[in-house]
Structures are given as structure tokens and as C-alpha cells.
Design a protein around this motif. Structure first.
Motif, PDB file in Angstrom:
ATOM      1  N   THR A 223       0.821  -1.203   0.000  1.00  0.00           N
ATOM      2  CA  THR A 223       0.000   0.000   0.000  1.00  0.00           C
ATOM      3  C   THR A 223       0.861   1.262   0.000  1.00  0.00           C
ATOM      4  OG1 THR A 223      -1.915   1.051   1.045  1.00  0.00           O
ATOM      5  CG2 THR A 223      -0.218   0.181   2.514  1.00  0.00           C
ATOM      6  N   ALA A 224       0.276   2.367  -0.433  1.00  0.00           N
ATOM      7  CA  ALA A 224       1.033   3.607  -0.624  1.00  0.00           C
ATOM      8  C   ALA A 224       1.699   4.094   0.659  1.00  0.00           C
ATOM      9  CB  ALA A 224       0.112   4.692  -1.175  1.00  0.00           C
ATOM     10  N   ALA A 225       1.057   3.896   1.803  1.00  0.00           N
ATOM     11  CA  ALA A 225       1.646   4.371   3.060  1.00  0.00           C
ATOM     12  C   ALA A 225       2.971   3.676   3.355  1.00  0.00           C
ATOM     13  CB  ALA A 225       0.669   4.169   4.211  1.00  0.00           C
ATOM     14  N   SER A 226       3.030   2.374   3.136  1.00  0.00           N
ATOM     15  CA  SER A 226       4.271   1.633   3.359  1.00  0.00           C
ATOM     16  C   SER A 226       5.351   2.086   2.384  1.00  0.00           C
ATOM     17  CB  SER A 226       4.023   0.135   3.201  1.00  0.00           C
ATOM     18  OG  SER A 226       3.137  -0.337   4.181  1.00  0.00           O
ATOM     19  N   ALA A 227       4.973   2.268   1.119  1.00  0.00           N
ATOM     20  CA  ALA A 227       5.945   2.700   0.114  1.00  0.00           C
ATOM     21  C   ALA A 227       6.443   4.109   0.399  1.00  0.00           C
ATOM     22  CB  ALA A 227       5.315   2.627  -1.275  1.00  0.00           C
ATOM     23  N   ALA A 228       5.539   4.977   0.861  1.00  0.00           N
ATOM     24  CA  ALA A 228       5.928   6.356   1.158  1.00  0.00           C
ATOM     25  C   ALA A 228       6.928   6.410   2.309  1.00  0.00           C
ATOM     26  CB  ALA A 228       4.692   7.179   1.494  1.00  0.00           C
ATOM     27  N   ALA A 229       6.664   5.645   3.366  1.00  0.00           N
ATOM     28  CA  ALA A 229       7.592   5.624   4.498  1.00  0.00           C
ATOM     29  C   ALA A 229       8.956   5.106   4.062  1.00  0.00           C
ATOM     30  CB  ALA A 229       7.019   4.756   5.618  1.00  0.00           C
ATOM     31  N   ALA A 230       8.963   4.081   3.212  1.00  0.00           N
ATOM     32  CA  ALA A 230      10.226   3.531   2.736  1.00  0.00           C
ATOM     33  C   ALA A 230      10.986   4.567   1.900  1.00  0.00           C
ATOM     34  CB  ALA A 230       9.968   2.278   1.914  1.00  0.00           C
ATOM     35  N   SER A 231      10.284   5.271   1.027  1.00  0.00           N
ATOM     36  CA  SER A 231      10.943   6.277   0.192  1.00  0.00           C
ATOM     37  C   SER A 231      11.514   7.418   1.028  1.00  0.00           C
ATOM     38  CB  SER A 231       9.947   6.840  -0.829  1.00  0.00           C
ATOM     39  OG  SER A 231       9.614   5.866  -1.795  1.00  0.00           O
ATOM     40  N   GLY A 232      10.822   7.758   2.100  1.00  0.00           N
ATOM     41  CA  GLY A 232      11.279   8.822   2.976  1.00  0.00           C
ATOM     42  C   GLY A 232      12.252   8.364   4.035  1.00  0.00           C
ATOM     43  N   VAL A 233      12.659   7.099   3.967  1.00  0.00           N
ATOM     44  CA  VAL A 233      13.532   6.487   4.969  1.00  0.00           C
ATOM     45  C   VAL A 233      13.001   6.818   6.364  1.00  0.00           C
ATOM     46  CG1 VAL A 233      15.936   6.025   5.598  1.00  0.00           C
ATOM     47  CG2 VAL A 233      15.415   6.917   3.341  1.00  0.00           C
ATOM     48  N   ALA A 234      11.734   6.528   6.533  1.00  0.00           N
ATOM     49  CA  ALA A 234      11.036   6.823   7.780  1.00  0.00           C
ATOM     50  C   ALA A 234      10.276   5.574   8.231  1.00  0.00           C
ATOM     51  CB  ALA A 234      10.071   7.994   7.586  1.00  0.00           C
ATOM     52  N   SER A 235       9.632   5.686   9.361  1.00  0.00           N
ATOM     53  CA  SER A 235       8.843   4.589   9.907  1.00  0.00           C
ATOM     54  C   SER A 235       7.396   5.036  10.036  1.00  0.00           C
ATOM     55  CB  SER A 235       9.379   4.188  11.283  1.00  0.00           C
ATOM     56  OG  SER A 235       8.601   3.141  11.833  1.00  0.00           O
ATOM     57  N   LEU A 236       6.498   4.069  10.081  1.00  0.00           N
ATOM     58  CA  LEU A 236       5.092   4.386  10.323  1.00  0.00           C
ATOM     59  C   LEU A 236       4.728   4.272  11.801  1.00  0.00           C
ATOM     60  CD1 LEU A 236       3.482   2.573   7.265  1.00  0.00           C
ATOM     61  CD2 LEU A 236       3.704   5.039   7.608  1.00  0.00           C
ATOM     62  N   THR A 237       5.590   3.615  12.561  1.00  0.00           N
ATOM     63  CA  THR A 237       5.389   3.513  14.009  1.00  0.00           C
ATOM     64  C   THR A 237       6.703   3.873  14.694  1.00  0.00           C
ATOM     65  OG1 THR A 237       5.984   1.153  14.021  1.00  0.00           O
ATOM     66  CG2 THR A 237       3.637   1.710  13.775  1.00  0.00           C
ATOM     67  N   LEU A 238       6.608   4.198  15.980  1.00  0.00           N
ATOM     68  CA  LEU A 238       7.800   4.599  16.729  1.00  0.00           C
ATOM     69  C   LEU A 238       7.580   4.262  18.193  1.00  0.00           C
ATOM     70  CD1 LEU A 238      10.567   6.035  16.570  1.00  0.00           C
ATOM     71  CD2 LEU A 238       9.366   8.192  16.990  1.00  0.00           C
ATOM     72  N   ARG A 239       8.446   3.455  18.727  1.00  0.00           N
ATOM     73  CA  ARG A 239       8.285   2.990  20.103  1.00  0.00           C
ATOM     74  C   ARG A 239       8.171   4.165  21.062  1.00  0.00           C
ATOM     75  NH1 ARG A 239      12.456  -1.099  23.256  1.00  0.00           N
ATOM     76  NH2 ARG A 239      11.235  -1.330  25.176  1.00  0.00           N
ATOM     77  N   GLY A 240       7.109   4.156  21.838  1.00  0.00           N
ATOM     78  CA  GLY A 240       6.894   5.172  22.846  1.00  0.00           C
ATOM     79  C   GLY A 240       6.221   6.434  22.351  1.00  0.00           C
ATOM     80  N   LEU A 241       6.225   6.674  21.039  1.00  0.00           N
ATOM     81  CA  LEU A 241       5.650   7.903  20.498  1.00  0.00           C
ATOM     82  C   LEU A 241       4.510   7.657  19.506  1.00  0.00           C
ATOM     83  CD1 LEU A 241       8.782  10.181  19.889  1.00  0.00           C
ATOM     84  CD2 LEU A 241       7.021  10.431  21.661  1.00  0.00           C
ATOM     85  N   ALA A 242       4.616   6.610  18.709  1.00  0.00           N
ATOM     86  CA  ALA A 242       3.576   6.329  17.709  1.00  0.00           C
ATOM     87  C   ALA A 242       3.204   4.861  17.793  1.00  0.00           C
ATOM     88  CB  ALA A 242       4.072   6.688  16.315  1.00  0.00           C
ATOM     89  N   ARG A 243       2.299   4.573  18.704  1.00  0.00           N
ATOM     90  CA  ARG A 243       1.887   3.187  18.945  1.00  0.00           C
ATOM     91  C   ARG A 243       0.671   2.781  18.134  1.00  0.00           C
ATOM     92  NH1 ARG A 243       2.444   3.096  25.575  1.00  0.00           N
ATOM     93  NH2 ARG A 243       4.657   3.696  25.653  1.00  0.00           N
ATOM     94  N   GLN A 244       0.101   3.729  17.423  1.00  0.00           N
ATOM     95  CA  GLN A 244      -1.064   3.450  16.593  1.00  0.00           C
ATOM     96  C   GLN A 244      -0.814   3.951  15.176  1.00  0.00           C
ATOM     97  OE1 GLN A 244      -5.005   4.278  18.435  1.00  0.00           O
ATOM     98  NE2 GLN A 244      -3.818   5.263  20.048  1.00  0.00           N
TER      99      GLN A 244
END
Length: 256
Positions: A124-145
Motif C-alpha cells: 500500500t502507498a503508506a508503506s511505500a511512502a515511508a520507505a521512500s522517505g527512509v522513515a517509519s510508520l510507528t515509533l516505540r513510545g511515540l507512535a503506537r497506533q
């Protein structure tokens, strides 16, 4: 002999991913190669369509905002008619069929007609976008949802979302088809309590050669989105997890 999962008269809803053919699953590529007819969306990448073998019928059934080529009922009828004609049918959908892909209507139509139908997932586009931006969709302690929403609404209707629920600081929000609604998304989230300086990332034409990653703050989202053509699909990612790292090969804007 292995079981044949694509016999004549069978329909597969196939996730085409965000556009880069390298992001197709091996299963998706195999099904495309065996199809007798392919019904494809407007968001299916040209390089993915190039994988359809010569001589295989290709039918555009794409729907883009304000430019609908065929209504959903007609698409359902075409798919069922092709399967009844003993064709191996691929319904090629951008991204993943189960995420804002209207797959339920097509599955229901096939089952009502007694047609065997199955689903092949895609990136899906969200996963591809995070990969292109060298980013994550979740983050321990800050983005649990992680929440996926669509900003597409019927003409003349307001965007009816649970802004109070979506404004939680502990989540990443992925807004599909979000370019036109960027100002409303920004205004409504901030009014519901999301911090104005929350990081945002807009992925335009994600995974394609003309991809752009645009970064900034939530209160600048409307300004950032104004630089995007209405012909280019854009996904909004909002939250602390999407800060990521700038990639030199991308055309990228950053607004602090």
C-alpha cells in the motif's frame, strides 16, 4: 502436479502496489502473466502494465477524482461477464485491494454470480511512502497506533471524520487522496488538539521516477500541498514517526 489457482472463469483481484514494478509480489507477477484479460485502475503504474503479455486484452476502468470513466456497477458487470466467458480475469488495483480499493463490491458481485474470486495483496502507498522517505510508520513510545483514512468525499459533502479520535499524539495518520483536503485536515486536527508543529510528509507519485517527498509541519500542510498538481496522486503522513531522513535522489522540500 501443483494445484492450479487460476483456471478459466476465475477472477483475481491483484494488488499492483504503488507503481514501481519491483514492488510487485512474485504472485502478482505470475497472475498477470497468466491472465486472458486485465481490468486496471488509473493508479496502476505504466511499468506494471508493461508486464501484461502481448495479446492480452487490457481494459481501463480507472476512476480519478472528477474523472470517472466507468461506474462501479459497470465494472462489476464487466468482470463477471469476462469470467462467464471462461477467461482468466485479473482485476489490477493500485496499492493493496483491501485498502480503499472497493474490492468488497467486486467480490460480492462475483460471488453472487457464482464466480470464483480471490485476492492477491499488494504494497500500500503508506508503506511505500515511508520507505521512500527512509522513515517509519510507528515509533516505540511515540507512535503506537497507525490509522489509515481516506480524504475522498462525495462532491459537495464535508469530510466526515472523527477528528478528536484522529488527533491523538501517539499515532501516525496516513491520509489517502489527501491533497485537496490538506487545509481541512490540518485545520481540523489542530482544532482537535494535535500540535501545530507535528511533523508531516507528503509523498507524491510514490515509487515512480517522478516521485517527490515534501516535509514540513502540520500547520503548513495546506501550503505544502498547494505545490502539487491535481493530476498527481498524493498521500499525507502525519506524526512523529515520519520525520525520517532526506534522500538526496528525491526532489524534496522542507518547511520548518
Amino acid at each position: 502436479m501443483p494445484h492450479d489457482d487460476f483456471t478459466p472463469g476465475t477472477v483475481w483481484l491483484v494488488g499492483a502496489g504503488p507503481g514501481d514494478p519491483d514492488l510487485l509480489t512474485r504472485k502478482a507477477e505470475r497472475l498477470i502473466a497468466r491472465a486472458d484479460i486485465v481490468f486496471f485502475d488509473a493508479l496502476v503504474g505504466p511499468a506494471v502494465l508493461d508486464l501484461v503479455p502481448p495479446g492480452v486484452e487490457r481494459v481501463s476502468v480507472g476512476k480519478r477524482s472528477g474523472r470517472h470513466s466507468k461506474d462501479q456497477g459497470t465494472i462489476d458487470e464487466l468482470i463477471v461477464a469476462a469470467a462467464r466467458g471462461a477467461k482468466r480475469v485479473v482485476r489490477l488495483k493500485g496499492g493493496d485491494p483491501s485498502i480503499f480499493g472497493r474490492s468488497t463490491e467486486e467480490i460480492t458481485a462475483c460471488r453472487a454470480a457464482g464466480i470464483a474470486v480471490r485476492v492477491c495483496p499488494g504494497i500500500t502507498a503508506a508503506s511505500a511512502a515511508a520507505a521512500s522517505g527512509v522513515a517509519s510508520l510507528t515509533l516505540r513510545g511515540l507512535a503506537r497506533q497507525l490509522t489509515f483514512v481516506t480524504a475522498h468525499a462525495k462532491a459537495g459533502e464535508a469530510l466526515d471524520l472523527d477528528w478528536a479520535g484522529l488527533a491523538g499524539a501517539d499515532r501516525t495518520l496516513a491520509v489517502y487522496m489527501g491533497r485537496a483536503a490538506a487545509a481541512e485536515v490540518s485545520r481540523s486536527l489542530i482544532a482537535a488538539g494535535r500540535a501545530a508543529d507535528t511533523p508531516v510528509m507528503i509523498a507524491v507519485n510514490v515509487s515512480l521516477p517522478d516521485e517527490r517527498i515534501i516535509r514540513g509541519r502540520l500547520d503548513a500542510l495546506a501550503f505544502l500541498a498547494a505545490a502539487i498538481s491535481d493530476r498527481d496522486p498524493a498521500l499525507l503522513l502525519i506524526g512523529e514517526a515520519v520525520v525520517g531522513t532526506a534522500v538526496a535522489t528525491h526532489v524534496e522540500y522542507e518547511v520548518a
